[in-house]
Design a protein around this motif. Structure first.
Motif, PDB file in Angstrom:
ATOM      1  N   VAL A  90       0.897  -1.160   0.059  1.00 18.56           N
ATOM      2  CA  VAL A  90       0.147   0.193  -0.040  1.00 18.56           C
ATOM      3  C   VAL A  90       0.790   1.344   0.015  1.00 18.56           C
ATOM      4  CG1 VAL A  90      -1.547   1.190   1.256  1.00 18.56           C
ATOM      5  CG2 VAL A  90      -2.033  -1.182   1.330  1.00 18.56           C
ATOM      6  N   PHE A  91       2.157   1.174   0.657  1.00 16.95           N
ATOM      7  CA  PHE A  91       2.737   2.431   0.847  1.00 16.95           C
ATOM      8  C   PHE A  91       3.922   2.466  -0.240  1.00 16.95           C
ATOM      9  CE2 PHE A  91       1.158   4.488   4.267  1.00 16.95           C
ATOM     10  CZ  PHE A  91       0.996   3.831   5.143  1.00 16.95           C
ATOM     11  N   SER A  92       3.781   1.641  -1.359  1.00 15.21           N
ATOM     12  CA  SER A  92       4.837   1.292  -2.054  1.00 15.21           C
ATOM     13  C   SER A  92       5.019   2.549  -3.017  1.00 15.21           C
ATOM     14  CB  SER A  92       4.500   0.176  -3.217  1.00 15.21           C
ATOM     15  OG  SER A  92       5.355   0.386  -4.229  1.00 15.21           O
ATOM     16  N   ASN A  93       6.267   2.914  -3.282  1.00 15.51           N
ATOM     17  CA  ASN A  93       6.432   4.335  -3.932  1.00 15.51           C
ATOM     18  C   ASN A  93       6.894   3.884  -5.523  1.00 15.51           C
ATOM     19  OD1 ASN A  93       6.079   6.234  -2.012  1.00 15.51           O
ATOM     20  ND2 ASN A  93       8.216   5.693  -1.164  1.00 15.51           N
ATOM     21  N   VAL A  94       6.895   2.816  -5.931  1.00 16.61           N
ATOM     22  CA  VAL A  94       7.054   2.404  -7.249  1.00 16.61           C
ATOM     23  C   VAL A  94       5.974   2.875  -8.072  1.00 16.61           C
ATOM     24  CG1 VAL A  94       7.355   0.088  -8.709  1.00 16.61           C
ATOM     25  CG2 VAL A  94       8.376   0.288  -6.422  1.00 16.61           C
ATOM     26  N   SER A  95       6.364   3.330  -9.252  1.00 16.66           N
ATOM     27  CA  SER A  95       5.443   3.865 -10.286  1.00 16.66           C
ATOM     28  C   SER A  95       4.377   2.719 -10.749  1.00 16.66           C
ATOM     29  CB  SER A  95       5.761   4.943 -11.187  1.00 16.66           C
ATOM     30  OG  SER A  95       6.870   4.159 -11.924  1.00 16.66           O
ATOM     31  N   ASN A 346      -0.598  10.383  -2.983  1.00 17.36           N
ATOM     32  CA  ASN A 346      -0.651   9.193  -3.710  1.00 17.36           C
ATOM     33  C   ASN A 346      -1.882   8.377  -3.649  1.00 17.36           C
ATOM     34  OD1 ASN A 346       0.074   7.285  -5.824  1.00 17.36           O
ATOM     35  ND2 ASN A 346       0.998   6.033  -4.231  1.00 17.36           N
ATOM     36  N   ILE A 347      -2.609   8.172  -4.740  1.00 21.09           N
ATOM     37  CA  ILE A 347      -3.822   7.250  -4.493  1.00 21.09           C
ATOM     38  C   ILE A 347      -3.182   5.853  -4.938  1.00 21.09           C
ATOM     39  CG2 ILE A 347      -6.090   6.672  -5.206  1.00 21.09           C
ATOM     40  CD1 ILE A 347      -6.606   9.723  -5.193  1.00 21.09           C
ATOM     41  N   PRO A 348      -3.023   4.806  -4.003  1.00 18.32           N
ATOM     42  CA  PRO A 348      -2.550   3.450  -4.688  1.00 18.32           C
ATOM     43  C   PRO A 348      -3.853   3.017  -5.413  1.00 18.32           C
ATOM     44  CG  PRO A 348      -2.667   3.681  -2.247  1.00 18.32           C
ATOM     45  CD  PRO A 348      -3.093   4.884  -2.775  1.00 18.32           C
ATOM     46  N   LYS A 349      -3.213   2.041  -6.493  1.00 18.08           N
ATOM     47  CA  LYS A 349      -4.125   1.412  -7.431  1.00 18.08           C
ATOM     48  C   LYS A 349      -4.829   0.286  -6.737  1.00 18.08           C
ATOM     49  CE  LYS A 349      -2.423   2.729 -11.942  1.00 18.08           C
ATOM     50  NZ  LYS A 349      -0.983   2.497 -12.167  1.00 18.08           N
ATOM     51  N   ILE A 350      -5.940   0.487  -6.229  1.00 17.76           N
ATOM     52  CA  ILE A 350      -6.522  -0.999  -5.591  1.00 17.76           C
ATOM     53  C   ILE A 350      -7.862  -1.286  -6.346  1.00 17.76           C
ATOM     54  CG2 ILE A 350      -7.396  -2.053  -3.534  1.00 17.76           C
ATOM     55  CD1 ILE A 350      -6.024   0.012  -1.955  1.00 17.76           C
ATOM     56  N   GLN A 351      -7.900  -2.667  -6.620  1.00 19.66           N
ATOM     57  CA  GLN A 351      -9.115  -2.849  -7.359  1.00 19.66           C
ATOM     58  C   GLN A 351     -10.227  -3.419  -6.305  1.00 19.66           C
ATOM     59  OE1 GLN A 351      -6.511  -5.836  -8.710  1.00 19.66           O
ATOM     60  NE2 GLN A 351      -6.641  -5.485 -10.785  1.00 19.66           N
ATOM     61  N   GLN A 352     -11.351  -3.518  -6.797  1.00 20.86           N
ATOM     62  CA  GLN A 352     -12.419  -3.995  -5.921  1.00 20.86           C
ATOM     63  C   GLN A 352     -12.902  -3.135  -4.873  1.00 20.86           C
ATOM     64  OE1 GLN A 352      -9.643  -6.345  -6.102  1.00 20.86           O
ATOM     65  NE2 GLN A 352     -10.493  -8.369  -7.134  1.00 20.86           N
ATOM     66  N   MET A 353     -12.166  -1.985  -4.565  1.00 22.01           N
ATOM     67  CA  MET A 353     -12.677  -1.184  -3.485  1.00 22.01           C
ATOM     68  C   MET A 353     -13.614   0.000  -4.016  1.00 22.01           C
ATOM     69  SD  MET A 353     -11.251  -1.998  -0.847  1.00 22.01           S
ATOM     70  CE  MET A 353     -11.363  -3.910  -1.128  1.00 22.01           C
ATOM     71  N   ASP A 354     -14.698  -0.336  -3.937  1.00 22.74           N
ATOM     72  CA  ASP A 354     -15.717   0.840  -4.588  1.00 22.74           C
ATOM     73  C   ASP A 354     -16.938   0.946  -3.521  1.00 22.74           C
ATOM     74  OD1 ASP A 354     -17.657   0.984  -7.643  1.00 22.74           O
ATOM     75  OD2 ASP A 354     -16.947   2.446  -6.147  1.00 22.74           O
ATOM     76  N   GLY A 355     -16.663   1.641  -2.767  1.00 22.65           N
ATOM     77  CA  GLY A 355     -17.834   2.008  -1.780  1.00 22.65           C
ATOM     78  C   GLY A 355     -17.195   2.266  -0.471  1.00 22.65           C
ATOM     79  N   PHE A 356     -18.020   2.653   0.458  1.00 27.50           N
ATOM     80  CA  PHE A 356     -17.357   3.214   2.135  1.00 27.50           C
ATOM     81  C   PHE A 356     -16.419   2.100   2.568  1.00 27.50           C
ATOM     82  CE2 PHE A 356     -17.207   6.051   5.149  1.00 27.50           C
ATOM     83  CZ  PHE A 356     -17.110   5.266   6.487  1.00 27.50           C
ATOM     84  N   MET A 357     -15.222   2.298   2.750  1.00 29.69           N
ATOM     85  CA  MET A 357     -14.394   1.395   3.303  1.00 29.69           C
ATOM     86  C   MET A 357     -14.158   1.429   4.707  1.00 29.69           C
ATOM     87  SD  MET A 357     -11.425   1.632   0.488  1.00 29.69           S
ATOM     88  CE  MET A 357     -11.645   3.394  -0.349  1.00 29.69           C
ATOM     89  N   ILE A 358     -13.998   0.278   5.002  1.00 36.95           N
ATOM     90  CA  ILE A 358     -13.328   0.270   6.582  1.00 36.95           C
ATOM     91  C   ILE A 358     -12.059  -0.443   6.550  1.00 36.95           C
ATOM     92  CG2 ILE A 358     -13.995  -0.886   8.496  1.00 36.95           C
ATOM     93  CD1 ILE A 358     -16.724  -1.029   7.698  1.00 36.95           C
ATOM     94  N   LEU A 359     -11.221   0.062   7.289  1.00 36.34           N
ATOM     95  CA  LEU A 359      -9.698  -0.576   7.273  1.00 36.34           C
ATOM     96  C   LEU A 359      -9.529  -0.845   8.734  1.00 36.34           C
ATOM     97  CD1 LEU A 359      -7.780   2.475   5.563  1.00 36.34           C
ATOM     98  CD2 LEU A 359      -8.918   0.569   4.615  1.00 36.34           C
ATOM     99  N   GLY A 360      -8.528  -1.627   8.602  1.00 34.03           N
ATOM    100  CA  GLY A 360      -7.534  -2.059   9.950  1.00 34.03           C
ATOM    101  C   GLY A 360      -6.211  -2.350   9.474  1.00 34.03           C
ATOM    102  N   VAL A 361      -5.299  -2.294  10.472  1.00 35.81           N
ATOM    103  CA  VAL A 361      -4.150  -2.647   9.957  1.00 35.81           C
ATOM    104  C   VAL A 361      -3.661  -3.767  11.222  1.00 35.81           C
ATOM    105  CG1 VAL A 361      -1.474  -1.932  10.290  1.00 35.81           C
ATOM    106  CG2 VAL A 361      -3.343  -0.509   9.357  1.00 35.81           C
ATOM    107  N   TYR A 362      -3.014  -4.823  10.779  1.00 39.95           N
ATOM    108  CA  TYR A 362      -2.651  -5.833  11.734  1.00 39.95           C
ATOM    109  C   TYR A 362      -1.369  -5.948  11.551  1.00 39.95           C
ATOM    110  CZ  TYR A 362      -3.267  -9.634   8.647  1.00 39.95           C
ATOM    111  OH  TYR A 362      -3.357 -10.434   7.488  1.00 39.95           O
ATOM    112  N   VAL A 363      -0.593  -6.458  12.660  1.00 39.66           N
ATOM    113  CA  VAL A 363       1.030  -7.263  12.612  1.00 39.66           C
ATOM    114  C   VAL A 363       0.746  -8.607  12.602  1.00 39.66           C
ATOM    115  CG1 VAL A 363       1.172  -7.105  15.046  1.00 39.66           C
ATOM    116  CG2 VAL A 363       3.110  -7.054  13.661  1.00 39.66           C
ATOM    117  N   GLU A 364       1.644  -9.338  11.917  1.00 40.29           N
ATOM    118  CA  GLU A 364       1.445 -10.924  11.513  1.00 40.29           C
ATOM    119  C   GLU A 364       1.775 -11.330  13.268  1.00 40.29           C
ATOM    120  OE1 GLU A 364       3.538 -12.883   8.792  1.00 40.29           O
ATOM    121  OE2 GLU A 364       2.999 -11.607   7.324  1.00 40.29           O
ATOM    122  N   SER A 365       1.026 -12.379  13.629  1.00 42.08           N
ATOM    123  CA  SER A 365       1.299 -12.854  15.021  1.00 42.08           C
ATOM    124  C   SER A 365       0.977 -14.094  15.219  1.00 42.08           C
ATOM    125  CB  SER A 365       0.606 -11.885  15.907  1.00 42.08           C
ATOM    126  OG  SER A 365      -0.260 -12.415  16.746  1.00 42.08           O
TER     127      SER A 365
END
Lengths: 373, 161
Positions: A90-95, A346-365
């Motif tokens: 998501v945070f990638s700076n690669v064009s 930057n607006i990352p290119k994400i498919q399938q996200m069309d509508g009100f989004m809910i987000l969460g961030v998790y660390v692998e555990s």
């Protein structure tokens, strides 16, 4: 477990040194969970280390945070699908980079509307909306474990109160347990569920008007944005619950005049995302509880006629701010990454996200959920 | 307590080569430091078992880079997986914290892309599961095997008896 070290001739020194098993543990604690789950079938002691060793799980969690094995989880309101992406993508700076999304299979209990996502130590707490009201489901997405909680309505006899309970989640480091906090939407009754037990416990009532959204786990507390009424004015109040003592504290606010606030967490400090139609400011409380320590971290400017709903904000370790923006021109919700160092949006290119989004961030555990399926 | 007026310590590797290293570098090797502190008289030469001269060369490289603040430039790319493991075990024996962390991370990064069969061979670990137990464990986390680019010819599942 048989272990041979190839390639070293000469005798093992008589001086004390770390056992070889620790070398393996050091290596294993740096691997992503998916790989560790594969390696469970290497031998019995590895299986035991990976799945049944709370000390190793904690060590792995520490490394996971250091190595930034983090993921973004997304749901479009109304959709039954949970999408997962490595945060680095998501945070990638690669064009021309497109964010890779994996569908997280979820059992029936999550195939309903998700209204909130809380996160702590790799465990997510979803608030699910259904006709009867709201309920909570816990999940460790790295292990694909899910766990439902005992129904809140069985604990308090008044069924109708819990239609809009607000659920939050955090870790009590003193007692080494995870807790879910439920605040009744209508009244100020508060109940706590400790993971591993069978029931809810009632604690002191919430001292202000109940919050609309889940609280943030920060500094050993769950902290909410709530409301207080004084002289017929409703204003924001920041309230925390200490997870060990289960007592409340009012947290001093910065003197800000912005329309809309959301709370967040960054580097284990409480943050406020304060927005109006033109700007988003991010403030951080460097020292928990000290009013003077509120500092403005970033100022995110807008372009044109867009206005924002920073319902969920996340700040990466390299000072990039992730939030959701509603674009009035295309009438679309978008995920935006603001790089505070160079001012790029930057607006990352994400498919399938069309509508009100809910987000969460998790660390692998590897932290396992008791009574999971 | 060994008191040497020289700032150099002599270390003799398993293959008989003597390296004269700065005291500061010897200090990063906890094993060596323990030997120095326990010695009654001046230590003339410290033997380091399990450590070869090619290991010492890399250790000295790392030390020079970290003193110059460039430890991030240290690379083990040119080592193959077995050489890397060998080096890790030498550094582990010498009990050198920072370099040990760098190397365990390097090994972890390489093993991430490898199959279960490769990892087992790499550490020389015997499979102590019965075939039924093994099958049950594989099945339970079957989803964890999907979507990875593991080198197929090394996947041991195809070679199971």
């Amino acid at each position: 477990m048989a272990l041979h070290s190839n390639g070293t001739t000469g005798t093992i020194a008589s001086l004390p040194s770390l056992p070889l098993e620790l070398v393996e543990e050091e290596i294993l604690s740096r691997l992503p969970v998916k790989k560790l789950l594969q390696l469970r079938c290497i031998c019995k002691s590895w299986k035991s280390l990976i799945s049944d060793d709370p000390k190793f799980a904690k060590k792995h969690l520490r490394m996971s945070n250091i190595l930034k094995h983090k993921h973004l989880i997304m749901n479009v309101l109304g959709d039954r699908i949970l999408w997962d992406s490595p945060l680095s993508s998501v945070f990638s700076n690669v064009s021309n980079h497109t964010v890779t999304l994996t569908e997280l299979n979820n059992p029936i209990s999550i195939s309903r509307n998700i209204s909130e996502i809380c996160s702590c130590d790799g465990i997510l707490c979803f608030t699910i909306c259904e006709e009867g009201g709201q309920s909570a489901v816990l999940c460790n997405p790295s292990l694909r474990q899910y766990s439902t909680l005992p129904p809140l309505k069985n604990h308090r006899k008044r069924e109708y109160d819990y239609q809009n309970a607000v659920y939050s989640f955090g870790y009590d480091h003193v007692n080494d347990v995870y807790k879910v906090i439920a605040i009744s939407g209508k009244y100020t009754e508060v109940d706590v569920y400790t993971l591993g037990t069978n029931n809810w416990r009632s604690i002191q009532d919430f001292p202000y008007c109940p919050p609309c959204n889940h609280g943030v786990f920060v500094g050993g507390t769950v902290t909410w944005l709530a409301y207080e009424v004084s002289n017929r004015n409703i204003s924001y109040v920041i309230v925390s619950l200490d997870l060990k003592t289960e007592s409340y504290q009012k947290i001093p606010q910065p003197d800000l005049k912005k329309d809309h606030w959301t709370l967040g967490m960054f580097r284990d400090c409480l943050c406020i995302f304060a927005s109006n139609k033109m700007l988003l400011d991010v403030w951080i409380m460097q020292e928990y509880g000290i009013k003077e320590s509120w500092t403005k971290l970033y100022n995110v400017p807008y372009v044109g006629t867009q206005c924002t709903y920073p319902r969920t904000g996340y700040i990466s370790d390299d000072d990039q701010v992730l939030f959701i923006l509603y674009d009035l021109i295309d009438s679309k919700y978008k995920l935006v990454v603001y790089n505070s160092k160079n001012g790029n949006m930057n607006i990352p290119k994400i498919q399938q996200m069309d509508g009100f989004m809910i987000l969460g961030v998790y660390v692998e555990s590897l932290i396992s959920l008791p009574c999971s399926y | 307590m060994a008191s040497s007026s020289s700032n150099l310590i002599s270390l003799k590797t398993s293959d008989g080569t003597v390296f004269k290293v700065e005291r500061a570098l010897a200090k990063t090797m906890k094993t060596v430091q323990a030997i120095i502190e326990e010695a009654d008289a001046n230590i003339y030469m410290i033997p380091i078992h399990n450590v070869f001269s090619h290991h010492m060369d890399m250790i000295i490289d790392y030390y020079k880079l970290s003193v110059a603040g460039k430890s991030k430039e240290f690379s083990v790319e040119k080592l193959d997986n077995d050489e890397l493991k060998d080096f890790l075990l030498a550094v582990h024996y010498l009990n050198m914290e920072d370099l040990f962390e760098v190397l365990t991370q390097a090994v972890a990064d390489r093993l991430e892309k490898k199959s279960v069969g490769y990892v087992r061979k790499y550490f020389g670990i015997e499979n102590d599961f019965t075939p039924e137990e093994y099958a049950a464990i594989r099945k339970k986390n079957d989803w964890a095997f999907k979507g990875d680019d593991i080198e197929p010819e090394e996947d041991e599942e195809k070679q199971e008896e």
